[in-house]
Design an enzyme around this catalytic site. Structure first.
Site, short mmCIF file in Angstrom:
data_model
loop_
_atom_site.label_atom_id
_atom_site.label_comp_id
_atom_site.label_asym_id
_atom_site.label_seq_id
_atom_site.Cartn_x
_atom_site.Cartn_y
_atom_site.Cartn_z
CG HIS A 62 12.55 -16.78 -16.95
ND1 HIS A 62 13.43 -15.74 -17.16
CD2 HIS A 62 11.84 -16.46 -15.86
CE1 HIS A 62 13.24 -14.83 -16.21
NE2 HIS A 62 12.29 -15.23 -15.41
CG HIS A 224 14.08 -11.30 -13.39
ND1 HIS A 224 14.79 -12.05 -12.49
CD2 HIS A 224 12.99 -12.03 -13.72
CE1 HIS A 224 14.15 -13.19 -12.28
NE2 HIS A 224 13.07 -13.21 -13.02
#
Ligand SMILES: Nc1ncnc2c1ncn2[C@@H]1O[C@H](COP(=O)(O)OP(=O)(O)O)[C@@H](O)[C@H]1O
Ligand SMILES: Nc1ncnc2c1ncn2[C@@H]1O[C@H](COP(=O)(O)OP(=O)(O)O)[C@@H](O)[C@H]1O
Ligand SMILES: [Mg+2]
Ligand SMILES: [Mg+2]
Ligand SMILES: [Mg+2]
Ligand SMILES: [Mg+2]
Lengths: 337, 213, 337, 213
Positions: A62, A224
């Protein structure tokens, strides 16, 4: 998969090595046990005696989250997980230790079951060591559960604003309870939503493990690839902006006269110029509703590897949050002024 | 009445390690259908690490479970580290330092494992998680004990119940973990954690039975 | 094409609108003629009386370049072209005007034929207005021409270091000739090379207009997909790093004992964590050769829309360049400390 | 001897605009083969902007060329803005304010255009650029003048030479612009700029001949 890797299983460790080498003026890699050779990333001057330690952590993939938000007036330490997977309980515990200046630890993280469990276990272990840990669990992602089940919502890019405000509060000398209360207020005032345009590919897997058909987009997608609320035909930037604003604004709800911070983050592979096009449309819509933008941020702040798409985050600010959001900060992912 | 000699832990633990390794791909595929496809990788990594750590050493069953749990907890993040880590460490705590494990003690161990799990997750039977394997497995052990069945037969009952429990997740809707977000779309597919839990229990039971032969 | 757009023909104007709205504390959009309604991006306090004005410009699609390097102690103004296309001569002229503080203009830009022509014409027009413009043309891309034809080489991410040093020199009160000499030294000390892993897609075109076959990579690719020196099978990060170092280091050549600044930039869609993996390998190779890294930068500094891949840039620093590179700076794309 | 009345510029310029518009796709395709595919878009944008700016107004040929050049220079970036902008503005400067344009003056205009271009680009004949169209076009005009051919016939000669020059780029290797990087790989395909230059000259000549009828 056209990617830059050695052994996909080592990517997180190698990334950390490069990160620590490159940013030695801001962070350090702290390795304190043989069982967690990866250690944790801590601010270069952590722990600061007498200051509440601000800790976060989460899965990798991320960037710049999570380690990119460790630094001056932001987080003091971050635990690092595998790609899209919570850090271990031990890693969180070591992050607590690395951040502990004797005034307690504020662990500010996102609402994912793995992170919840590992933070819970780390907190138990920390208590045995005499560390005081309190938590705030970010749940800004509107699309991940109905409003009456807010406690189930995921944390997404709103976490950055939580870290910014919590980190600034701690830097200003706030007590643990004050830091926790401020971070909680920040995230309570925050709502986000994402639109996904392409899936992402985990290096160790080698192919996308979910699908977004070309010509469609997934509204409400998670970081995700968690499915969103709706798959619909690809829209213009103006239409996407309207959808995002229409999901985020009524949920809080933000109203005419409110002052807000707006954060538009890319999901990784969307060209940044397109984020500005999107922001431009969002800004028009907010203005039309009389909502005043106090500050705005546009860029790749919280990504999902090579996913295309963007998230919109809005936080309502009062005088306290304004002072905190305005404060200078020096982390890899967030620098101000 | 048959018992497991605690000192014979090595073979039991190695059969668990091997079962996970053998099913790495399968577990990944199951997780891929409604999760993120990494369950096989996660489990394999943890169990293989433990296997390496053990090396050629002997170990008691309970110590081995404790060490396996610690490896999972300290080295495997995500949900699996704390979940299986807790289960194994709580099981180990119950049987700590004993020489022999009889059916009653094994039931206590399993019960402690489940309780420990309930402490950190909200999932309960019917939520399409590994609880759907673990809970009926424990119930079957208890029933076998009440019926006065011998330990190896009780383990057969446990495996059968675990298998049934695992298979039952196919028709359930996920309430926790990644697949929960799919809602109704999660129906029709096995749960990855329930599947790995069955595989582990089956291997554990087989290993235990072998040491009792 | 899974992208965030309205009308692709307006993307640059819309992006600029969003950019200017978002970053009003750092830049302003200066519109001075009806013929260039897009105007130019200038530092919020430009022009600064008595200071040499530092100007750049180039095609769009390279975010944060070029407008992201306008700000305190960096560039004073930037001309903005269409995607992958030089700004007009008028736009450069207006950037000169916006940056002119009476001490002359240093136009620091990259070696592309369109930019050369437009800067040349803009300089002619500027002369008529009494403006003094001198130029430095970045040519750091080793792969774009042999060493004996350095004047033909393209400018790539090395431009950022040229702007950093030139901008700092101007901020410190350097004369026009001093700023030009410093910027020239910075780029003369700099070499770059890129590896492309996927093509990029221009929004108005809708499909990639060149190809990189999956499983291959293009060594020496340009920022607009200009063909590189070699197409070869996709390699590991360590091998890519070796290739890049072996192209860049002997060309200058950088030698044991040299102190250098290292900049690894993503081309847009490569996950940033992979850039750190690559940097980690590059760092090992440089260390092995005794080359000392004085500072390093890793991130998406000079991109090509949604292209995957990365560039390596190395600049040798002496005492002057060290002082300049160390100076604080506040632009959207480059903030220090 | 035929002349072009400068006041009849509108039709000539509009036929140039139309030719570029009609060939937008074709020019893009040609550029796509060894360039970046935007040549049609770039040219169309500039010429269409000029067409809009002209609207229903009349214009002299030279003024129109000057305005067209200015639009290209001020509104079209890349290489095309300065290249065609310079050519047209330099041509216009030569013929400024005249009432009639005869062959000699037109030759002067074309010569000034080419000289202006040489001022800003290093390309010369044989380098696979629009110079390969423009240079032989000018040479043909000069030859026709020497041979004492009438203006309309000279224009025919110019177009024929421009076409040949354009076609000659097919066998050349690009030395400047984006395609230069392809080296030998650039052979076998027309140059985009040479192609647009031919299309523009052909339309210009046709427009001029019509006003002379
Ligand atoms: N909150 C939870 N409560 C109970 N079990 C869970 C929870 N979250 C995940 N699980 C179990 O974990 C399994 C997935 O494990 P794994 O794929 O290794 O981790 P992740 O979901 O983080 O990718 C699920 O199939 C489920 O059985
Ligand atoms: N340096 C140069 N010298 C002469 N002509 C050039 C040069 N660069 C480009 N050209 C001409 O421009 C044409 C390409 O134009 P266009 O596609 O509109 O611009 P770009 O190359 O910027 O995409 C080429 O075919 C060539 O004829
Ligand atoms: Mg996972
Ligand atoms: Mg999984
Ligand atoms: Mg172009
Ligand atoms: Mg082109």
């Amino acid at each position: 998969m056209q990617r830059i890797l050695n052994n996909p299983d080592n990517i997180v460790d190698e990334m950390l090595e490069g990160f620590a080498k490159c940013h030695g003026d801001i962070v350090k890699q702290v390795i304190t046990s043989e069982e967690n050779t990866r250690g944790v990333i801590a601010a270069v001057d952590a722990p600061k005696a007498g200051k509440v330690g601000v800790v976060t952590g989460g899965g990798s993939g991320h960037k710049p989250a999570f380690i990119g938000y460790v630094g001056k007036n932001m987080c003091d330490a971050a635990a690092v997980g595998e790609i899209c997977s919570s850090p271990t309980a031990l890693a969180f515990l070591e992050a607590f230790r690395a951040a502990d200046g004797g005034a307690g630890i504020a662990c500010l993280y996102g609402n994912y079951s793995g992170d919840n469990m590992n933070v819970k276990m780390a907190s138990k272990m920390a208590k045995r060591e005499g560390l005081v840990v309190k938590t705030v669990i970010a749940n800004d992602d509107v699309a991940s559960a109905p409003k009456d089940q807010r406690e189930k919502r995921r944390g997404v890019a709103g976490e950055i604003l939580m870290w910014k405000c919590g980190g600034a509060k701690a830097a200003l000398g706030g007590s643990l309870d004050e830091v926790i209360a401020t971070a909680q207020k920040a995230i309570d005032n925050t709502r986000s939503v994402g639109i996904g345009l392409t899936p992402c590919t985990l290096p160790a897997v080698g192919h996308p493990n979910f699908e977004i058909k070309p010509g469609t987009m997934e509204v409400g997608i998670g970081h995700h690839g968690e499915p969103g609320i709706e798959v619909c035909p690809l829209e213009t930037a103006a239409q996407m902006a309207k959808r995002m604003v229409d999901i985020v604004v009524p949920d809080y709800p933000y109203q005419a006269g409110d002052e807000v911070v707006v954060l538009v983050s890319g999901l990784g592979a969307t060209p940044v110029m397109e984020l500005y096009v999107l922001y431009n449309e969002i800004d028009k819509l907010l203005k039309a509703q009389g909502i005043q933008t106090y500050r705005s941020y546009v860029g790749n702040y919280f990504t999902s590897l090579d996913m295309m798409g963007a998230t919109l985050t809005i936080m309502k600010v009062d005088d306290e949050l304004k002072e905190l959001i305005d404060m200078d900060a020096t982390s890899v992912g967030f620098r101000q002024p | 009445m048959a018992v497991v000699k605690n000192e014979n832990g090595r073979d039991i633990l190695l059969s668990m390690v091997k079962a996970v390794q053998d099913n790495k791909q399968y577990l990944g595929d199951v997780d891929g259908l409604i999760g993120d496809g990494d369950h096989g990788m996660n489990m394999n990594k943890g169990f293989t690490l433990y296997g390496k750590q053990l090396g050629d050493e002997k170990t008691t069953f309970t110590n081995g479970l404790f060490e396996l749990g610690k490896v999972l907890l300290n080295k495997i993040g995500g949900s699996m580290g704390p979940i299986y880590g807790t289960v194994f460490m709580e099981m180990a705590d119950q049987g700590d330092e004993v020489e022999e494990i009889d059916l009653q003690l094994f039931i206590n161990m399993m019960e402690a494992g489940l309780e420990g799990l309930y402490d950190i997750v909200d999932a309960r039977p019917g939520d399409k998680t590994l609880v759907d394997t673990l809970f009926p497995a424990l119930e079957a052990l208890k029933a076998a004990h009440t019926q006065g069945r011998d330990f190896p037969d009780a383990l057969d009952d446990m495996v059968a119940a675990a298998r049934q429990g695992k298979d039952s997740t196919k028709d359930l809707v996920a309430k926790y973990g990644r697949s929960a977000r799919l809602g109704e779309r999660s129906r029709g597919v096995l749960d990855a954690g329930a599947t790995s839990c069955f595989i582990i229990l089956e291997a554990m039971a087989g290993g235990m039975q072998k040491t009792m032969e």
